[in-house]
Design a protein around this motif. Sequence first.
Motif, PDB file in Angstrom:
ATOM      1  N   THR A 215       0.759  -1.169   0.150  1.00  0.00           N
ATOM      2  CA  THR A 215       0.067  -0.063  -0.060  1.00  0.00           C
ATOM      3  C   THR A 215       0.889   1.167   0.057  1.00  0.00           C
ATOM      4  OG1 THR A 215      -1.885   1.017   1.094  1.00  0.00           O
ATOM      5  CG2 THR A 215      -0.106   0.220   2.415  1.00  0.00           C
ATOM      6  N   VAL A 216       0.119   2.409   0.048  1.00  0.00           N
ATOM      7  CA  VAL A 216       1.246   3.763   0.067  1.00  0.00           C
ATOM      8  C   VAL A 216       1.428   3.798   1.455  1.00  0.00           C
ATOM      9  CG1 VAL A 216       0.061   4.438  -2.204  1.00  0.00           C
ATOM     10  CG2 VAL A 216      -1.089   5.102  -0.083  1.00  0.00           C
ATOM     11  N   ARG A 217       2.293   4.952   1.581  1.00  0.00           N
ATOM     12  CA  ARG A 217       2.656   5.265   2.961  1.00  0.00           C
ATOM     13  C   ARG A 217       1.694   6.076   3.654  1.00  0.00           C
ATOM     14  NH1 ARG A 217       6.606  10.636   2.826  1.00  0.00           N
ATOM     15  NH2 ARG A 217       6.026  10.232   4.922  1.00  0.00           N
ATOM     16  N   PRO A 218       1.596   6.142   4.805  1.00  0.00           N
ATOM     17  CA  PRO A 218       0.464   6.666   5.678  1.00  0.00           C
ATOM     18  C   PRO A 218       0.501   8.269   5.279  1.00  0.00           C
ATOM     19  CG  PRO A 218       1.663   5.362   7.166  1.00  0.00           C
ATOM     20  CD  PRO A 218       2.554   5.508   5.753  1.00  0.00           C
ATOM     21  N   ARG A 219      -0.677   8.718   5.642  1.00  0.00           N
ATOM     22  CA  ARG A 219      -0.917  10.102   5.222  1.00  0.00           C
ATOM     23  C   ARG A 219      -0.125  11.027   5.929  1.00  0.00           C
ATOM     24  NH1 ARG A 219      -6.018  13.053   4.194  1.00  0.00           N
ATOM     25  NH2 ARG A 219      -5.850  15.206   5.095  1.00  0.00           N
ATOM     26  N   PRO A 220       0.711  12.009   5.338  1.00  0.00           N
ATOM     27  CA  PRO A 220       1.709  12.715   5.896  1.00  0.00           C
ATOM     28  C   PRO A 220       0.978  14.058   6.699  1.00  0.00           C
ATOM     29  CG  PRO A 220       1.817  13.242   3.522  1.00  0.00           C
ATOM     30  CD  PRO A 220       1.018  12.000   3.664  1.00  0.00           C
ATOM     31  N   HIS A 221       1.438  14.636   7.679  1.00  0.00           N
ATOM     32  CA  HIS A 221       0.948  15.544   8.215  1.00  0.00           C
ATOM     33  C   HIS A 221       0.704  16.689   7.522  1.00  0.00           C
ATOM     34  CE1 HIS A 221      -0.540  17.892  11.828  1.00  0.00           C
ATOM     35  NE2 HIS A 221       0.570  18.879  11.460  1.00  0.00           N
ATOM     36  N   SER A 222       1.722  17.136   6.601  1.00  0.00           N
ATOM     37  CA  SER A 222       1.657  18.141   5.781  1.00  0.00           C
ATOM     38  C   SER A 222       0.259  18.386   4.749  1.00  0.00           C
ATOM     39  CB  SER A 222       2.879  18.444   4.734  1.00  0.00           C
ATOM     40  OG  SER A 222       3.039  16.854   3.995  1.00  0.00           O
ATOM     41  N   ARG A 223       0.002  17.018   4.505  1.00  0.00           N
ATOM     42  CA  ARG A 223      -1.196  17.068   3.663  1.00  0.00           C
ATOM     43  C   ARG A 223      -2.693  17.356   4.341  1.00  0.00           C
ATOM     44  NH1 ARG A 223      -4.116  11.734   1.057  1.00  0.00           N
ATOM     45  NH2 ARG A 223      -6.020  12.673   0.550  1.00  0.00           N
ATOM     46  N   THR A 224      -2.571  17.048   5.875  1.00  0.00           N
ATOM     47  CA  THR A 224      -3.592  17.436   6.589  1.00  0.00           C
ATOM     48  C   THR A 224      -3.513  18.840   7.063  1.00  0.00           C
ATOM     49  OG1 THR A 224      -3.495  15.475   7.966  1.00  0.00           O
ATOM     50  CG2 THR A 224      -4.464  17.310   8.894  1.00  0.00           C
ATOM     51  N   VAL A 225      -2.667  19.707   7.016  1.00  0.00           N
ATOM     52  CA  VAL A 225      -2.375  20.954   7.236  1.00  0.00           C
ATOM     53  C   VAL A 225      -2.790  21.699   5.920  1.00  0.00           C
ATOM     54  CG1 VAL A 225      -0.789  22.817   7.482  1.00  0.00           C
ATOM     55  CG2 VAL A 225      -0.517  20.952   9.087  1.00  0.00           C
ATOM     56  N   THR A 226      -2.325  21.273   4.673  1.00  0.00           N
ATOM     57  CA  THR A 226      -2.663  21.730   3.277  1.00  0.00           C
ATOM     58  C   THR A 226      -4.226  21.620   3.216  1.00  0.00           C
ATOM     59  OG1 THR A 226      -0.622  21.452   2.276  1.00  0.00           O
ATOM     60  CG2 THR A 226      -2.255  21.616   0.894  1.00  0.00           C
ATOM     61  N   ASP A 227      -4.667  20.381   3.311  1.00  0.00           N
ATOM     62  CA  ASP A 227      -6.358  20.430   3.293  1.00  0.00           C
ATOM     63  C   ASP A 227      -7.161  21.195   4.178  1.00  0.00           C
ATOM     64  OD1 ASP A 227      -5.912  18.441   1.629  1.00  0.00           O
ATOM     65  OD2 ASP A 227      -6.271  16.548   2.939  1.00  0.00           O
ATOM     66  N   ALA A 228      -6.341  21.706   5.465  1.00  0.00           N
ATOM     67  CA  ALA A 228      -7.000  22.510   6.387  1.00  0.00           C
ATOM     68  C   ALA A 228      -7.022  23.923   5.731  1.00  0.00           C
ATOM     69  CB  ALA A 228      -6.404  22.486   7.786  1.00  0.00           C
ATOM     70  N   VAL A 229      -6.145  24.396   5.197  1.00  0.00           N
ATOM     71  CA  VAL A 229      -5.914  25.420   4.600  1.00  0.00           C
ATOM     72  C   VAL A 229      -6.684  25.687   3.484  1.00  0.00           C
ATOM     73  CG1 VAL A 229      -4.310  27.138   3.373  1.00  0.00           C
ATOM     74  CG2 VAL A 229      -3.667  25.942   5.252  1.00  0.00           C
ATOM     75  N   TYR A 230      -6.813  24.558   2.697  1.00  0.00           N
ATOM     76  CA  TYR A 230      -7.862  24.702   1.436  1.00  0.00           C
ATOM     77  C   TYR A 230      -9.409  24.519   2.122  1.00  0.00           C
ATOM     78  CZ  TYR A 230      -4.252  23.352  -1.866  1.00  0.00           C
ATOM     79  OH  TYR A 230      -3.052  23.352  -2.572  1.00  0.00           O
ATOM     80  N   ALA A 231      -9.644  23.941   2.998  1.00  0.00           N
ATOM     81  CA  ALA A 231     -11.039  23.967   3.487  1.00  0.00           C
ATOM     82  C   ALA A 231     -11.389  25.402   3.898  1.00  0.00           C
ATOM     83  CB  ALA A 231     -11.201  23.089   4.750  1.00  0.00           C
ATOM     84  N   GLY A 232     -10.488  26.232   4.909  1.00  0.00           N
ATOM     85  CA  GLY A 232     -10.619  27.354   5.214  1.00  0.00           C
ATOM     86  C   GLY A 232     -10.866  28.629   4.056  1.00  0.00           C
ATOM     87  N   SER A 233     -10.077  28.269   3.016  1.00  0.00           N
ATOM     88  CA  SER A 233     -10.160  29.119   1.899  1.00  0.00           C
ATOM     89  C   SER A 233     -11.489  29.028   1.102  1.00  0.00           C
ATOM     90  CB  SER A 233      -8.775  28.837   0.948  1.00  0.00           C
ATOM     91  OG  SER A 233      -7.772  29.164   1.667  1.00  0.00           O
ATOM     92  N   ALA A 234     -11.882  27.703   1.181  1.00  0.00           N
ATOM     93  CA  ALA A 234     -13.081  27.398   0.328  1.00  0.00           C
ATOM     94  C   ALA A 234     -14.383  27.991   1.215  1.00  0.00           C
ATOM     95  CB  ALA A 234     -13.172  26.074   0.346  1.00  0.00           C
ATOM     96  N   ALA A 235     -14.154  28.045   2.415  1.00  0.00           N
ATOM     97  CA  ALA A 235     -15.348  28.505   3.177  1.00  0.00           C
ATOM     98  C   ALA A 235     -15.260  30.128   3.191  1.00  0.00           C
ATOM     99  CB  ALA A 235     -15.086  28.332   4.617  1.00  0.00           C
ATOM    100  N   VAL A 236     -14.346  30.698   2.925  1.00  0.00           N
ATOM    101  CA  VAL A 236     -14.399  32.131   2.822  1.00  0.00           C
ATOM    102  C   VAL A 236     -14.733  32.500   1.491  1.00  0.00           C
ATOM    103  CG1 VAL A 236     -12.504  34.332   2.451  1.00  0.00           C
ATOM    104  CG2 VAL A 236     -12.366  32.604   4.296  1.00  0.00           C
ATOM    105  N   LEU A 237     -14.273  31.674   0.409  1.00  0.00           N
ATOM    106  CA  LEU A 237     -14.729  32.065  -0.942  1.00  0.00           C
ATOM    107  C   LEU A 237     -16.356  31.697  -0.951  1.00  0.00           C
ATOM    108  CD1 LEU A 237     -14.238  32.647  -3.813  1.00  0.00           C
ATOM    109  CD2 LEU A 237     -13.758  30.034  -4.313  1.00  0.00           C
ATOM    110  N   GLY A 238     -16.698  30.571  -0.331  1.00  0.00           N
ATOM    111  CA  GLY A 238     -18.394  30.407  -0.386  1.00  0.00           C
ATOM    112  C   GLY A 238     -19.046  31.536   0.167  1.00  0.00           C
ATOM    113  N   CYS A 239     -18.648  31.959   1.259  1.00  0.00           N
ATOM    114  CA  CYS A 239     -19.200  33.587   1.779  1.00  0.00           C
ATOM    115  C   CYS A 239     -19.025  34.483   0.700  1.00  0.00           C
ATOM    116  CB  CYS A 239     -18.539  33.758   3.150  1.00  0.00           C
ATOM    117  SG  CYS A 239     -19.021  32.540   4.582  1.00  0.00           S
ATOM    118  N   ALA A 240     -18.119  34.692   0.368  1.00  0.00           N
ATOM    119  CA  ALA A 240     -17.558  35.951  -0.493  1.00  0.00           C
ATOM    120  C   ALA A 240     -18.508  35.916  -1.881  1.00  0.00           C
ATOM    121  CB  ALA A 240     -16.124  36.062  -0.859  1.00  0.00           C
TER     122      ALA A 240
END
Length: 203
Positions: free
Chosen positions: A140-165
């Motif tokens: 299988t592939v290597r476990p999920r890196p923490h950097s991906r978790t941080v990146t996804d969180a940033v994307y989620a916050g940006s999407a929320a702001v865009l969804g409001c704007a």
Amino acid sequence: MRRSGIRRGGTPLVRLRRRLGLERNALRRRVDRVQRLIALGLLLLLLGAAPPLAALAVNWSYGAGMSAEHAEHANRRQVVATVTSTGGVGSVGDRYIHETVQATWPGANAQPHVGTLPSWKDVKVGAHRTIWIDQRGDPTVRPRPHSRTVTDAVYAGSAAVLGCAVPVLFAYALVRRRCDRHRDAMWDADWARMDAAGHNPRS
């Protein structure tokens, strides 16, 4: 040569405010002031709604990512695979058979596990490679890196702001269009009165 005291366009911020109808001007009419108040209200609505929604999205995404990290690290482990054959195994006519090797590695309960792995440059029988396997012993592939978790969180916050704007900007665009139509009608009425009074400079 001395520069003129009158600036043609002003700064980008000034031009933007003028284009949005937000700058102060004593010649503005009631429809202009109404548009300005609505724009201010929409801006306050955006500033009040976007930050908490973005925070919720970031917290949810980060929590889900951390759960996935823990689960994958608990269910996957690294083992050393040993190449047993470089010929590959596949169906007749398989065009990708040369891109695999046969290998063995310790699987579940340390029992030998035989399978196919992607090939690599200058691979030979007896070569070793560290791989990740799941609970069944399959690669299988290597476990999920923490950097991906941080990146996804940033994307989620940006999407929320865009969804409001986007709805706020769309609402302001509708208000601006309605106010522009009202201003055009007022200008037409003013020109009609000037025509009737015989003071129209265009005639």
